[in-house]
Design a protein around this motif. Structure first.
Motif, PDB file in Angstrom:
ATOM      1  N   CYS A 378      31.768  29.080  32.323  1.00  0.00           N
ATOM      2  CA  CYS A 378      31.854  29.188  30.868  1.00  0.00           C
ATOM      3  C   CYS A 378      31.321  27.919  30.206  1.00  0.00           C
ATOM      4  O   CYS A 378      31.702  26.808  30.572  1.00  0.00           O
ATOM      5  N   GLN A 379      30.435  28.078  29.208  1.00  0.00           N
ATOM      6  CA  GLN A 379      29.848  26.947  28.498  1.00  0.00           C
ATOM      7  C   GLN A 379      30.246  26.935  27.022  1.00  0.00           C
ATOM      8  O   GLN A 379      29.581  26.319  26.194  1.00  0.00           O
ATOM      9  N   SER A 380      31.329  27.624  26.682  1.00  0.00           N
ATOM     10  CA  SER A 380      31.804  27.641  25.305  1.00  0.00           C
ATOM     11  C   SER A 380      32.232  26.246  24.866  1.00  0.00           C
ATOM     12  O   SER A 380      32.784  25.473  25.648  1.00  0.00           O
ATOM     13  N   ASN A 381      31.985  25.910  23.604  1.00  0.00           N
ATOM     14  CA  ASN A 381      32.385  24.610  23.073  1.00  0.00           C
ATOM     15  C   ASN A 381      33.883  24.531  22.820  1.00  0.00           C
ATOM     16  O   ASN A 381      34.433  23.435  22.710  1.00  0.00           O
ATOM     17  N   ASP A 382      34.541  25.652  22.706  1.00  0.00           N
ATOM     18  CA  ASP A 382      35.965  25.705  22.379  1.00  0.00           C
ATOM     19  C   ASP A 382      36.808  25.538  23.638  1.00  0.00           C
ATOM     20  O   ASP A 382      36.661  26.279  24.612  1.00  0.00           O
ATOM     21  N   PHE A 383      37.723  24.568  23.615  1.00  0.00           N
ATOM     22  CA  PHE A 383      38.580  24.306  24.779  1.00  0.00           C
ATOM     23  C   PHE A 383      39.479  25.495  25.090  1.00  0.00           C
ATOM     24  O   PHE A 383      39.778  25.774  26.251  1.00  0.00           O
ATOM     25  N   ASP A 384      39.917  26.210  24.050  1.00  0.00           N
ATOM     26  CA  ASP A 384      40.750  27.398  24.271  1.00  0.00           C
ATOM     27  C   ASP A 384      39.993  28.456  25.061  1.00  0.00           C
ATOM     28  O   ASP A 384      40.574  29.152  25.899  1.00  0.00           O
ATOM     29  N   ALA A 385      38.704  28.591  24.806  1.00  0.00           N
ATOM     30  CA  ALA A 385      37.885  29.554  25.549  1.00  0.00           C
ATOM     31  C   ALA A 385      37.746  29.136  27.006  1.00  0.00           C
ATOM     32  O   ALA A 385      37.699  29.982  27.902  1.00  0.00           O
ATOM     33  N   GLN A 386      37.684  27.829  27.250  1.00  0.00           N
ATOM     34  CA  GLN A 386      37.616  27.342  28.628  1.00  0.00           C
ATOM     35  C   GLN A 386      38.895  27.690  29.381  1.00  0.00           C
ATOM     36  O   GLN A 386      38.855  28.114  30.548  1.00  0.00           O
ATOM     37  N   ILE A 387      40.048  27.530  28.726  1.00  0.00           N
ATOM     38  CA  ILE A 387      41.327  27.888  29.334  1.00  0.00           C
ATOM     39  C   ILE A 387      41.384  29.387  29.602  1.00  0.00           C
ATOM     40  O   ILE A 387      41.792  29.841  30.686  1.00  0.00           O
ATOM     41  N   ALA A 388      40.958  30.177  28.611  1.00  0.00           N
ATOM     42  CA  ALA A 388      40.991  31.636  28.752  1.00  0.00           C
ATOM     43  C   ALA A 388      40.092  32.090  29.887  1.00  0.00           C
ATOM     44  O   ALA A 388      40.480  32.932  30.712  1.00  0.00           O
ATOM     45  N   ASP A 389      38.883  31.543  29.959  1.00  0.00           N
ATOM     46  CA  ASP A 389      37.930  31.956  30.985  1.00  0.00           C
ATOM     47  C   ASP A 389      38.442  31.604  32.382  1.00  0.00           C
ATOM     48  O   ASP A 389      38.308  32.392  33.317  1.00  0.00           O
ATOM     49  N   THR A 390      39.033  30.421  32.536  1.00  0.00           N
ATOM     50  CA  THR A 390      39.588  30.017  33.834  1.00  0.00           C
ATOM     51  C   THR A 390      40.734  30.929  34.238  1.00  0.00           C
ATOM     52  O   THR A 390      40.844  31.326  35.414  1.00  0.00           O
ATOM     53  N   THR A 391      41.584  31.281  33.291  1.00  0.00           N
ATOM     54  CA  THR A 391      42.701  32.186  33.569  1.00  0.00           C
ATOM     55  C   THR A 391      42.194  33.548  34.023  1.00  0.00           C
ATOM     56  O   THR A 391      42.698  34.117  35.005  1.00  0.00           O
ATOM     57  N   ILE A 392      41.214  34.076  33.313  1.00  0.00           N
ATOM     58  CA  ILE A 392      40.661  35.397  33.651  1.00  0.00           C
ATOM     59  C   ILE A 392      40.054  35.384  35.049  1.00  0.00           C
ATOM     60  O   ILE A 392      40.236  36.331  35.827  1.00  0.00           O
ATOM     61  N   THR A 393      39.357  34.305  35.405  1.00  0.00           N
ATOM     62  CA  THR A 393      38.782  34.198  36.749  1.00  0.00           C
ATOM     63  C   THR A 393      39.866  34.215  37.814  1.00  0.00           C
ATOM     64  O   THR A 393      39.719  34.849  38.863  1.00  0.00           O
ATOM     65  N   MET A 394      40.968  33.533  37.565  1.00  0.00           N
ATOM     66  CA  MET A 394      42.057  33.503  38.536  1.00  0.00           C
ATOM     67  C   MET A 394      42.732  34.865  38.660  1.00  0.00           C
ATOM     68  O   MET A 394      43.134  35.268  39.763  1.00  0.00           O
ATOM     69  N   ILE A 395      42.833  35.595  37.568  1.00  0.00           N
ATOM     70  CA  ILE A 395      43.385  36.952  37.627  1.00  0.00           C
ATOM     71  C   ILE A 395      42.459  37.860  38.424  1.00  0.00           C
ATOM     72  O   ILE A 395      42.913  38.686  39.235  1.00  0.00           O
ATOM     73  N   GLN A 396      41.157  37.708  38.231  1.00  0.00           N
ATOM     74  CA  GLN A 396      40.189  38.480  39.017  1.00  0.00           C
ATOM     75  C   GLN A 396      40.362  38.190  40.509  1.00  0.00           C
ATOM     76  O   GLN A 396      40.311  39.103  41.350  1.00  0.00           O
ATOM     77  N   HIS A 397      40.583  36.937  40.844  1.00  0.00           N
ATOM     78  CA  HIS A 397      40.777  36.568  42.245  1.00  0.00           C
ATOM     79  C   HIS A 397      42.060  37.173  42.797  1.00  0.00           C
ATOM     80  O   HIS A 397      42.106  37.624  43.947  1.00  0.00           O
ATOM     81  N   ILE A 398      43.118  37.195  41.981  1.00  0.00           N
ATOM     82  CA  ILE A 398      44.376  37.806  42.414  1.00  0.00           C
ATOM     83  C   ILE A 398      44.178  39.287  42.699  1.00  0.00           C
ATOM     84  O   ILE A 398      44.694  39.824  43.694  1.00  0.00           O
ATOM     85  N   LEU A 399      43.426  39.985  41.844  1.00  0.00           N
ATOM     86  CA  LEU A 399      43.173  41.411  42.052  1.00  0.00           C
ATOM     87  C   LEU A 399      42.415  41.654  43.356  1.00  0.00           C
ATOM     88  O   LEU A 399      42.745  42.567  44.122  1.00  0.00           O
ATOM     89  N   LEU A 400      41.406  40.833  43.616  1.00  0.00           N
ATOM     90  CA  LEU A 400      40.642  40.975  44.852  1.00  0.00           C
ATOM     91  C   LEU A 400      41.495  40.618  46.067  1.00  0.00           C
ATOM     92  O   LEU A 400      41.410  41.266  47.109  1.00  0.00           O
ATOM     93  N   THR A 401      42.301  39.587  45.930  1.00  0.00           N
ATOM     94  CA  THR A 401      43.188  39.183  47.021  1.00  0.00           C
ATOM     95  C   THR A 401      44.167  40.292  47.371  1.00  0.00           C
ATOM     96  O   THR A 401      44.435  40.557  48.547  1.00  0.00           O
ATOM     97  N   GLN A 402      44.693  40.945  46.341  1.00  0.00           N
ATOM     98  CA  GLN A 402      45.629  42.036  46.565  1.00  0.00           C
ATOM     99  C   GLN A 402      44.952  43.174  47.323  1.00  0.00           C
ATOM    100  O   GLN A 402      45.536  43.760  48.229  1.00  0.00           O
ATOM    101  N   LYS A 403      43.726  43.483  46.948  1.00  0.00           N
ATOM    102  CA  LYS A 403      42.976  44.532  47.637  1.00  0.00           C
ATOM    103  C   LYS A 403      42.741  44.144  49.096  1.00  0.00           C
ATOM    104  O   LYS A 403      42.918  44.952  50.013  1.00  0.00           O
ATOM    105  N   PHE A 404      42.358  42.893  49.301  1.00  0.00           N
ATOM    106  CA  PHE A 404      42.096  42.425  50.665  1.00  0.00           C
ATOM    107  C   PHE A 404      43.376  42.438  51.490  1.00  0.00           C
ATOM    108  O   PHE A 404      43.371  42.799  52.668  1.00  0.00           O
ATOM    109  N   ARG A 405      44.475  42.054  50.870  1.00  0.00           N
ATOM    110  CA  ARG A 405      45.760  42.020  51.576  1.00  0.00           C
ATOM    111  C   ARG A 405      46.126  43.390  52.114  1.00  0.00           C
ATOM    112  O   ARG A 405      46.478  43.548  53.283  1.00  0.00           O
ATOM    113  N   PHE A 406      46.040  44.413  51.275  1.00  0.00           N
ATOM    114  CA  PHE A 406      46.483  45.741  51.670  1.00  0.00           C
ATOM    115  C   PHE A 406      45.513  46.419  52.627  1.00  0.00           C
ATOM    116  O   PHE A 406      45.896  47.293  53.391  1.00  0.00           O
ATOM    117  N   GLU A 407      44.239  46.011  52.631  1.00  0.00           N
ATOM    118  CA  GLU A 407      43.274  46.647  53.526  1.00  0.00           C
ATOM    119  C   GLU A 407      43.168  45.954  54.867  1.00  0.00           C
ATOM    120  O   GLU A 407      42.749  46.555  55.843  1.00  0.00           O
TER     121      GLU A 407
END
Length: 483
Positions: A378-407
């Motif tokens: 993320c290259q947004s100038n707004d620090f709040d957007a940087q926090i939001a983007d990092t959070t969303i990426t971590m949630i995406q990783h959790i979703l993939l991890t959950q899929k990998f765990r069960f398979e």
């Protein structure tokens, strides 16, 4: 314990996520399993008009699974025909000062832990760990809010970006990011605040935030020391009832504050394992106040660990009133001594190393999140957007991890429990342990006096280096099997 023949199965380091997981139905079914609608209900008041939070947030989570890198690429794609919202709707959500992104990430990570508990019986032989580490997020815009130029120990350069501090949870099967903070560094040169020219710093994006809002708290964290921020993360996890056996960290974080913190935990027993580097800290050993190097010199001849081919010494010392076990380890007779400390005075050297290597799962997380999901892009100038983007990426990783765990990690029922080690892939911590052992052996053969910890971290960061090691291991294993 991991057998050598399974070391080449470390799929997570590159190919753990298969293309069929990136189908459109994957994200919908995954969000449903996490009770996504219930999570969004508590945030509905933030969107009194316009598009619902659930709709916009689910689109943002779906971007990498649709092969899209940003909101801009989404609004310019054929996918945008299925939604009326334009890019400003997404940007306003990411810049919203009222959204507590920390709570959203926490809800997803805790839900993942509960889902795992409902699907299997926990392996009591595997410790539950909180892991602390930081990573550099490279940025290109000098006017991004709260950006600074700082030293990246991997590239050995001063670069523009943030330091991402992450606290993750290892539940015995997978690594889950639970909390994070973004930091900047002021630097020592007063003429260049935060490593920037004064003209650049004055032009940096500024945003007024109301005192007491979630956005205001996050902005304050950027100038907080990483030790202070990490301690707050630890206590948030403990106060929420997260079950932890060990707190793992590298030498940058290991200090008296964390030693005292784990001892203050009342409702459960938490121990610390960390590498230690402070040469001036004093310990009470046999009635004498000594530094760790002075203690090592008094311990006499080192023992030899045949399994790791390491020489080591150990001592029981008092650290400002707290009994700890101190380990000294090196390769060969001329290698550099490394120091480990643990508040669990009953641990043996080999067991301590086995548990400490779980810390490498956070390095795997950084590699996967950056390469697969675009963490820090993320290259947004707004620090709040940087926090939001990092959070969303971590949630995406959790979703993939959950899929990998069960398979890959779970058995199909109690009937097959006795076949567990034969019908499923070994856990990531076991395979990293195997890689760790083999890496030490390779380094011992090729070099002398090289820090294998630093080399392993750089291997996980560098794709070419990892591929070289990955190709090297099967040859080594074939020769062992033939012998």
């Amino acid at each position: 314990m991991l057998q050598s023949k399974d070391i080449n199965k470390i799929a997570e380091l590159k190919n753990g996520f298969t293309p069929r997981w990136l189908e459109p139905d994957f994200i919908l079914s995954s969000l449903k399993s996490f009770s996504f609608s219930s999570v969004c209900k508590c945030l509905t008041p933030l969107k009194r008009k316009g598009y619902s939070f659930e709709l916009i947030f689910s689109c943002l989570i779906s971007l990498p699974f649709l092969g899209l890198k940003s909101v801009h690429s989404f609004t310019g794609s054929a996918m945008a025909d299925h939604i009326e919202a334009r890019k400003d709707v997404f940007y306003r959500l990411k810049n919203n000062t009222s959204i507590c992104w920390r709570v959203i990430l926490w809800l997803f990570s805790m839900k993942s832990i509960k889902l795992a508990a409902s699907h299997r019986e926990r392996d009591n032989g595997s410790p539950r760990c909180l892991v602390l580490d930081d990573s550099f997020l490279l940025k290109t815009g000098r006017y991004i809010e709260k950006i600074s130029r700082m030293f990246d120990h991997v590239s050995k350069q001063f670069l523009l970006g943030y330091k991402l501090l992450v606290m993750g949870y290892w539940d015995g099967g997978v690594f889950l990011p639970m909390d994070f903070s973004l930091h900047r560094e002021r630097g020592r040169n007063k003429d260049k605040p935060f490593g920037l020219k004064k003209k650049e710093y004055r032009k940096q994006h500024k945003k007024k935030r109301e005192n007491g809002t979630h956005s205001w708290d996050r902005a304050r964290e950027a100038d907080m020391s990483k030790i202070e921020s990490a301690l707050k993360m630890f206590w948030r996890a403990i106060s929420q009832g997260v079950k932890v056996d060990y707190l793992l960290m590298d030498s940058w974080f290991t200090c008296e504050a964390f030693v005292k913190a784990v001892k203050k935990v009342k409702k459960q027993t938490v121990h610390l394992i960390g590498m230690y580097k402070n040469p001036n800290a004093k310990f009470n050993y046999m009635g004498e106040i000594l530094t760790h190097s002075q203690i090592r010199n008094k311990l006499g001849k080192a023992k030899r660990c045949r399994k790791l081919k390491l020489h080591y010494k150990e001592a029981l010392v008092d650290y400002n009133g707290v009994p700890i076990r101190m380990f000294f380890s090196r390769k060969g007779s001329n290698g550099k001594w490394r120091v480990f400390i643990t508040t669990n005075t009953e641990l043996s050297f080999i067991k301590m190393i086995e548990i400490y290597q779980i810390r490498w799962t956070v390095e795997v997380f950084f590699k996967e999140a950056k390469q697969l999901l675009g963490l820090g892009r993320c290259q947004s100038n707004d620090f709040d957007a940087q926090i939001a983007d990092t959070t969303i990426t971590m949630i995406q990783h959790i979703l993939l991890t959950q899929k990998f765990r069960f398979e890959h990690y779970e058995t199909k029922g109690a009937l097959f429990n006795h076949l567990r080690e034969d019908i499923i892939q070994h856990r990531l911590d076991e395979r990293l342990w195997g890689l760790f052992i083999e890496l030490i052996r390779v380094i011992e053969i090729l070099f002398d006096g090289i820090d294998e910890m630093e080399i392993m971290e750089r291997i996980l960061q560098d794709e070419k280096a990892y591929e070289m090691i990955r190709r090297l291991l099967p040859e080594e294993l074939e020769s062992q099997n033939a012998a």
